[in-house]
Design a protein around this motif. Structure first.
Motif, PDB file in Angstrom:
ATOM      1  N   LEU A  31       0.822  -1.206   0.000  1.00  0.00           N
ATOM      2  CA  LEU A  31       0.000   0.000   0.000  1.00  0.00           C
ATOM      3  C   LEU A  31       0.860   1.261   0.000  1.00  0.00           C
ATOM      4  O   LEU A  31       0.408   2.328  -0.402  1.00  0.00           O
ATOM      5  N   GLY A  32       2.107   1.141   0.429  1.00  0.00           N
ATOM      6  CA  GLY A  32       3.045   2.267   0.404  1.00  0.00           C
ATOM      7  C   GLY A  32       2.923   3.217   1.574  1.00  0.00           C
ATOM      8  O   GLY A  32       3.331   4.377   1.469  1.00  0.00           O
ATOM      9  N   VAL A  33       2.397   2.759   2.704  1.00  0.00           N
ATOM     10  CA  VAL A  33       2.196   3.653   3.843  1.00  0.00           C
ATOM     11  C   VAL A  33       3.294   3.559   4.903  1.00  0.00           C
ATOM     12  O   VAL A  33       3.419   4.459   5.719  1.00  0.00           O
ATOM     13  N   VAL A  34       4.082   2.478   4.896  1.00  0.00           N
ATOM     14  CA  VAL A  34       5.226   2.395   5.823  1.00  0.00           C
ATOM     15  C   VAL A  34       6.398   3.053   5.114  1.00  0.00           C
ATOM     16  O   VAL A  34       6.858   2.585   4.088  1.00  0.00           O
ATOM     17  N   ARG A  35       6.862   4.178   5.660  1.00  0.00           N
ATOM     18  CA  ARG A  35       7.861   4.978   4.954  1.00  0.00           C
ATOM     19  C   ARG A  35       9.287   4.737   5.411  1.00  0.00           C
ATOM     20  O   ARG A  35      10.214   4.757   4.615  1.00  0.00           O
ATOM     21  N   VAL A  47       8.988   3.807  13.676  1.00  0.00           N
ATOM     22  CA  VAL A  47       8.442   3.521  12.349  1.00  0.00           C
ATOM     23  C   VAL A  47       7.647   4.735  11.893  1.00  0.00           C
ATOM     24  O   VAL A  47       6.817   5.254  12.641  1.00  0.00           O
ATOM     25  N   ASP A  48       7.903   5.195  10.670  1.00  0.00           N
ATOM     26  CA  ASP A  48       7.125   6.290  10.080  1.00  0.00           C
ATOM     27  C   ASP A  48       6.011   5.689   9.244  1.00  0.00           C
ATOM     28  O   ASP A  48       6.261   4.888   8.342  1.00  0.00           O
ATOM     29  N   LEU A  49       4.777   6.111   9.556  1.00  0.00           N
ATOM     30  CA  LEU A  49       3.593   5.612   8.870  1.00  0.00           C
ATOM     31  C   LEU A  49       2.821   6.804   8.313  1.00  0.00           C
ATOM     32  O   LEU A  49       2.498   7.738   9.036  1.00  0.00           O
ATOM     33  N   THR A  50       2.552   6.789   7.021  1.00  0.00           N
ATOM     34  CA  THR A  50       1.804   7.872   6.378  1.00  0.00           C
ATOM     35  C   THR A  50       0.431   7.345   5.991  1.00  0.00           C
ATOM     36  O   THR A  50       0.327   6.432   5.173  1.00  0.00           O
ATOM     37  N   PRO A  51      -0.636   7.895   6.580  1.00  0.00           N
ATOM     38  CA  PRO A  51      -1.976   7.405   6.249  1.00  0.00           C
ATOM     39  C   PRO A  51      -2.361   7.776   4.820  1.00  0.00           C
ATOM     40  O   PRO A  51      -1.815   8.706   4.234  1.00  0.00           O
ATOM     41  N   THR A  52      -3.321   7.028   4.292  1.00  0.00           N
ATOM     42  CA  THR A  52      -3.769   7.307   2.935  1.00  0.00           C
ATOM     43  C   THR A  52      -4.471   8.664   2.857  1.00  0.00           C
ATOM     44  O   THR A  52      -4.485   9.277   1.809  1.00  0.00           O
ATOM     45  N   TYR A  53      -5.046   9.104   3.958  1.00  0.00           N
ATOM     46  CA  TYR A  53      -5.565  10.459   4.067  1.00  0.00           C
ATOM     47  C   TYR A  53      -5.582  10.838   5.541  1.00  0.00           C
ATOM     48  O   TYR A  53      -5.535   9.966   6.414  1.00  0.00           O
ATOM     49  N   THR A  54      -5.633  12.124   5.829  1.00  0.00           N
ATOM     50  CA  THR A  54      -5.437  12.624   7.187  1.00  0.00           C
ATOM     51  C   THR A  54      -6.367  11.993   8.201  1.00  0.00           C
ATOM     52  O   THR A  54      -5.947  11.662   9.288  1.00  0.00           O
ATOM     53  N   GLY A  55      -7.607  11.782   7.877  1.00  0.00           N
ATOM     54  CA  GLY A  55      -8.558  11.252   8.851  1.00  0.00           C
ATOM     55  C   GLY A  55      -8.754   9.752   8.769  1.00  0.00           C
ATOM     56  O   GLY A  55      -9.749   9.238   9.287  1.00  0.00           O
ATOM     57  N   VAL A  80       5.448   4.156  16.721  1.00  0.00           N
ATOM     58  CA  VAL A  80       4.959   4.386  15.360  1.00  0.00           C
ATOM     59  C   VAL A  80       4.530   5.845  15.279  1.00  0.00           C
ATOM     60  O   VAL A  80       3.663   6.287  16.027  1.00  0.00           O
ATOM     61  N   ARG A  81       5.188   6.580  14.388  1.00  0.00           N
ATOM     62  CA  ARG A  81       4.892   8.004  14.205  1.00  0.00           C
ATOM     63  C   ARG A  81       4.059   8.187  12.947  1.00  0.00           C
ATOM     64  O   ARG A  81       4.376   7.622  11.897  1.00  0.00           O
ATOM     65  N   THR A  82       2.986   8.969  13.054  1.00  0.00           N
ATOM     66  CA  THR A  82       2.189   9.314  11.878  1.00  0.00           C
ATOM     67  C   THR A  82       2.862  10.502  11.208  1.00  0.00           C
ATOM     68  O   THR A  82       3.035  11.549  11.822  1.00  0.00           O
ATOM     69  N   VAL A  83       3.264  10.322   9.964  1.00  0.00           N
ATOM     70  CA  VAL A  83       3.970  11.349   9.205  1.00  0.00           C
ATOM     71  C   VAL A  83       3.074  11.766   8.036  1.00  0.00           C
ATOM     72  O   VAL A  83       2.685  10.927   7.225  1.00  0.00           O
ATOM     73  N   LEU A  84       2.761  13.056   7.967  1.00  0.00           N
ATOM     74  CA  LEU A  84       1.823  13.537   6.936  1.00  0.00           C
ATOM     75  C   LEU A  84       2.511  14.119   5.703  1.00  0.00           C
ATOM     76  O   LEU A  84       1.854  14.352   4.694  1.00  0.00           O
ATOM     77  N   ALA A  85       3.835  14.371   5.797  1.00  0.00           N
ATOM     78  CA  ALA A  85       4.550  14.932   4.638  1.00  0.00           C
ATOM     79  C   ALA A  85       5.803  14.101   4.363  1.00  0.00           C
ATOM     80  O   ALA A  85       6.541  13.811   5.312  1.00  0.00           O
ATOM     81  N   PRO A  86       6.023  13.742   3.142  1.00  0.00           N
ATOM     82  CA  PRO A  86       5.163  13.984   1.991  1.00  0.00           C
ATOM     83  C   PRO A  86       3.900  13.143   2.070  1.00  0.00           C
ATOM     84  O   PRO A  86       3.917  12.035   2.617  1.00  0.00           O
ATOM     85  N   ALA A  87       2.843  13.700   1.546  1.00  0.00           N
ATOM     86  CA  ALA A  87       1.543  13.027   1.595  1.00  0.00           C
ATOM     87  C   ALA A  87       1.579  11.731   0.791  1.00  0.00           C
ATOM     88  O   ALA A  87       2.311  11.610  -0.187  1.00  0.00           O
TER      89      ALA A  87
END
Length: 179
Positions: A31-35, A47-55, A80-87
């Motif tokens: 899915l490409g969300v583990v950065r 671990v940097d994790l980027t959600p598919t969308y903010t909510g 596990v850190r939620t990282v929003l950038a880059p989206a």
């Protein structure tokens, strides 16, 4: 340039092997969300994790599943850190992930989005005439590969997907929307 150690590559592989809670046919790596994974010694990792969308409501479950898998492999402390950038973008889905979506009966998102602001437009719900010069590729039916499909609802079982129907084989299917 960030250099990863062999341990970090191994932990990244483990974290990425976790199934997506909403689309369990895909792993988080596909899915490409583990950065990224940063090891601090042998028993502490971030671990940097980027959600598919903010909510995205699945982030908490993803985080807990990553923590569980890494702890099962001997890591004592997992953050596990939620990282929003880059989206996150649907272009982050791997080719293997796209293949699995199609086999699961979900039309994968189309590729090749231009980086930058996302253009929102209203338009026809049928894709029969799309795919012409300059237009987007048609959404193809995952069952019969026909480009003649129509939008039934902009939302399906999750906010990431739309509900479509094939005009050739008449089967309804989910389409993973492009972001």
């Amino acid at each position: 340039m960030v250099t990863t150690t062999p341990l970090e590559e191994q932990l990244l592989e483990l974290a990425g092997s976790v199934p997506d809670p909403e689309l369990p046919v895909l792993t988080l790596r596909e899915l490409g969300v583990v950065r990224a994974v940063r090891a601090h010694g042998t028993d502490s990792v971030e671990v940097d994790l980027t959600p598919t969308y903010t909510g995205c409501p699945a982030v908490e479950v993803m985080s807990l599943d990553i923590e569980r898998v890494l702890r099962e492999h001997g890591v004592r402390e997992v953050t596990v850190r939620t990282v929003l950038a880059p989206a996150w973008s649907t272009d982050d889905i791997t080719d293997e992930g796209r293949r699995k979506l199609r086999e699961f009966g979900i039309a994968p998102p189309r590729t090749g989005a231009v980086p930058g602001p996302v253009r929102v437009e209203l338009g026809p719900t049928r894709t029969r005439d799309s795919g012409t010069a300059g237009g987007p590729e048609p959404v193809r039916c995952p069952h019969c590969d026909s480009p003649e499909t129509e939008l039934l609802s902009r939302f399906s079982s999750t906010a990431c997907k739309a509900l479509r129907r094939c005009l050739s084989c008449r089967e309804p299917f989910d389409h993973f929307k492009e972001l």
